[in-house]
Motif scaffolding. Structure first.
Motif, mmCIF file in Angstrom:
data_model
loop_
_atom_site.group_PDB
_atom_site.id
_atom_site.type_symbol
_atom_site.label_atom_id
_atom_site.label_comp_id
_atom_site.label_asym_id
_atom_site.label_seq_id
_atom_site.Cartn_x
_atom_site.Cartn_y
_atom_site.Cartn_z
ATOM 1 N N ILE A 88 45.566 58.447 25.968
ATOM 2 C CA ILE A 88 44.989 58.310 27.305
ATOM 3 C C ILE A 88 44.980 59.693 27.932
ATOM 4 N N LEU A 89 43.828 60.130 28.416
ATOM 5 C CA LEU A 89 43.717 61.454 29.017
ATOM 6 C C LEU A 89 44.358 61.495 30.397
ATOM 7 N N SER A 90 44.179 60.413 31.165
ATOM 8 C CA SER A 90 44.794 60.321 32.486
ATOM 9 C C SER A 90 44.729 58.884 32.979
ATOM 10 N N ASN A 91 45.639 58.538 33.866
ATOM 11 C CA ASN A 91 45.629 57.222 34.500
ATOM 12 C C ASN A 91 46.154 57.341 35.926
ATOM 13 N N ASN A 92 45.355 56.896 36.894
ATOM 14 C CA ASN A 92 45.828 56.822 38.271
ATOM 15 C C ASN A 92 45.582 55.438 38.876
ATOM 16 N N ILE A 93 45.598 54.423 38.013
ATOM 17 C CA ILE A 93 45.491 53.032 38.455
ATOM 18 C C ILE A 93 46.900 52.459 38.561
ATOM 19 N N GLU A 94 47.229 51.882 39.699
ATOM 20 C CA GLU A 94 48.552 51.304 39.912
ATOM 21 C C GLU A 94 48.781 50.087 38.999
ATOM 22 N N GLU A 95 49.949 50.060 38.364
ATOM 23 C CA GLU A 95 50.390 48.926 37.551
ATOM 24 C C GLU A 95 49.373 48.555 36.470
ATOM 25 N N ALA A 96 48.770 49.561 35.870
ATOM 26 C CA ALA A 96 47.790 49.303 34.805
ATOM 27 C C ALA A 96 48.479 48.737 33.564
ATOM 28 N N MET A 97 47.861 47.761 32.964
ATOM 29 C CA MET A 97 48.415 47.155 31.760
ATOM 30 C C MET A 97 47.303 46.938 30.735
ATOM 31 N N LEU A 98 47.576 47.361 29.521
ATOM 32 C CA LEU A 98 46.659 47.172 28.408
ATOM 33 C C LEU A 98 47.258 46.181 27.429
ATOM 34 N N GLY A 99 46.409 45.596 26.605
ATOM 35 C CA GLY A 99 46.899 44.652 25.608
ATOM 36 C C GLY A 99 46.183 44.844 24.282
ATOM 37 N N ILE A 100 46.957 44.750 23.198
ATOM 38 C CA ILE A 100 46.364 44.814 21.860
ATOM 39 C C ILE A 100 46.040 43.397 21.419
ATOM 40 N N VAL A 101 44.791 43.206 20.980
ATOM 41 C CA VAL A 101 44.318 41.902 20.536
ATOM 42 C C VAL A 101 43.764 42.049 19.120
ATOM 43 N N ARG A 148 42.496 45.792 25.213
ATOM 44 C CA ARG A 148 41.964 45.071 26.376
ATOM 45 C C ARG A 148 42.578 45.631 27.660
ATOM 46 N N PHE A 149 41.736 45.886 28.636
ATOM 47 C CA PHE A 149 42.237 46.250 29.970
ATOM 48 C C PHE A 149 42.720 44.947 30.585
ATOM 49 N N ALA A 150 44.024 44.714 30.519
ATOM 50 C CA ALA A 150 44.570 43.401 30.836
ATOM 51 C C ALA A 150 44.740 43.138 32.326
ATOM 52 N N ASP A 151 45.206 44.150 33.079
ATOM 53 C CA ASP A 151 45.494 43.884 34.492
ATOM 54 C C ASP A 151 45.826 45.181 35.214
ATOM 55 N N CYS A 152 45.905 45.079 36.545
ATOM 56 C CA CYS A 152 46.386 46.178 37.383
ATOM 57 C C CYS A 152 46.889 45.574 38.684
ATOM 58 N N ALA A 153 47.324 46.395 39.615
ATOM 59 C CA ALA A 153 47.909 45.902 40.859
ATOM 60 C C ALA A 153 46.918 45.027 41.632
ATOM 61 N N LYS A 154 47.417 43.958 42.228
ATOM 62 C CA LYS A 154 46.573 43.023 42.977
ATOM 63 C C LYS A 154 45.825 43.725 44.095
ATOM 64 N N GLU A 155 46.501 44.587 44.822
ATOM 65 C CA GLU A 155 45.863 45.303 45.931
ATOM 66 C C GLU A 155 44.704 46.163 45.438
ATOM 67 N N THR A 156 44.903 46.765 44.273
ATOM 68 C CA THR A 156 43.846 47.604 43.704
ATOM 69 C C THR A 156 42.636 46.769 43.310
ATOM 70 N N ARG A 157 42.881 45.616 42.675
ATOM 71 C CA ARG A 157 41.763 44.736 42.290
ATOM 72 C C ARG A 157 40.976 44.292 43.516
ATOM 73 N N GLU A 158 41.691 43.952 44.583
ATOM 74 C CA GLU A 158 41.030 43.471 45.804
ATOM 75 C C GLU A 158 40.159 44.557 46.426
ATOM 76 N N GLN A 159 40.588 45.809 46.328
ATOM 77 C CA GLN A 159 39.803 46.915 46.870
ATOM 78 C C GLN A 159 38.480 47.075 46.137
ATOM 79 N N TRP A 160 38.438 46.635 44.877
ATOM 80 C CA TRP A 160 37.245 46.820 44.054
ATOM 81 C C TRP A 160 36.352 45.580 43.991
ATOM 82 N N VAL A 161 36.664 44.559 44.742
ATOM 83 C CA VAL A 161 35.874 43.328 44.708
ATOM 84 C C VAL A 161 34.426 43.590 45.105
ATOM 85 N N GLN A 162 34.219 44.468 46.077
ATOM 86 C CA GLN A 162 32.873 44.752 46.573
ATOM 87 C C GLN A 162 32.240 45.973 45.907
ATOM 88 N N SER A 163 32.784 46.386 44.773
ATOM 89 C CA SER A 163 32.310 47.626 44.150
ATOM 90 C C SER A 163 30.839 47.572 43.730
#
Length: 217
Positions: A88-101, A148-163
């Protein structure tokens, strides 16, 4: 531009599907024991990253939770997967979680009961290595190893709802402050926007590397 890509983490013991002449179907424990008796080899690289494309990146943003990017893995023998790695080159997403499938290539059926999860801290370049907690034994065949981009912080997801209503300029400026970036490699792979979508084949990848131990019979 098709925004796709997702990423890595999961563990589970998979029974071998070797054919026996006996009328009784062997248990996974019997199958694993049989393979071990027949002899295991040294740990090897089963899947290589591909060719790095200088300056090219894959960028994931919080509205892309569920995106996946994967590589095809062909196994000619029963194999125990030991580790899956990528950068990963960089990450500034709060509570980012990835998953191997892991999917069976012919049916896209998931091999694991749940992904192997990896929590990604905020920061600059990171070398991520995922190791199954339990033996992960795969039968001979063709598979897709996906992140898989599994999840991130709830507040962050809500900010991007209207993206989807942002202008391209707005999105670019906001994404610079809230994204995960991966190096881009030239290598055959699979991508999809969501687990309900079908995989698309592309000659692009994030440089997955898989190591394991083959068992010969």
């Amino acid at each position: 531009m098709n925004r796709t890509f997702q990423y890595v983490a999961t563990a589970l013991l998979l029974a071998l599907t070797a054919t026996r002449s006996s009328a009784q179907t062997p248990t996974s424990e019997e199958q694993l024991q049989e393979v071990v008796v027949l002899g295991k080899q040294k740990q090897k690289t089963l899947l290589r990253r591909g060719t790095r494309m200088p300056g090219a990146i894959v960028m994931l943003t919080p509205d892309q939770v569920g995106h996946e990017v994967g590589s095809a893995l062909t196994l000619n023998h029963a194999t125990e997967l030991k580790e899956i790695s990528f950068d990963i080159l960089s990450n500034n997403i709060e509570e980012a979680m990835l998953g191997i499938v892991i999917y069976r290539d012919s049916t896209y059926a998931e091999v694991l009961e749940k992904p192997i999860q990896a929590h990604i801290p905020k920061g600059k370049k990171q070398a991520i290595t995922v190791t199954p907690e339990k033996p992960l034994l795969l039968a001979q065949g063709r598979y897709i190893i996906a992140v898989r981009f599994a999840d991130c912080a709830k507040e962050t997801r809500e900010q991007w709802v209207q993206s989807d209503q942002w202008t391209d300029k707005q999105r670019y400026e906001i994404a610079r402050q809230c994204c995960m970036q991966f190096p881009l490699y030239s290598k055959f792979g699979y991508i999809r926007n969501d687990t309900n979508d079908t995989f698309e084949k592309r000659n692009l990848n994030i440089g997955l590397k898989v190591k394991g131990r083959r068992y010969k019979n």
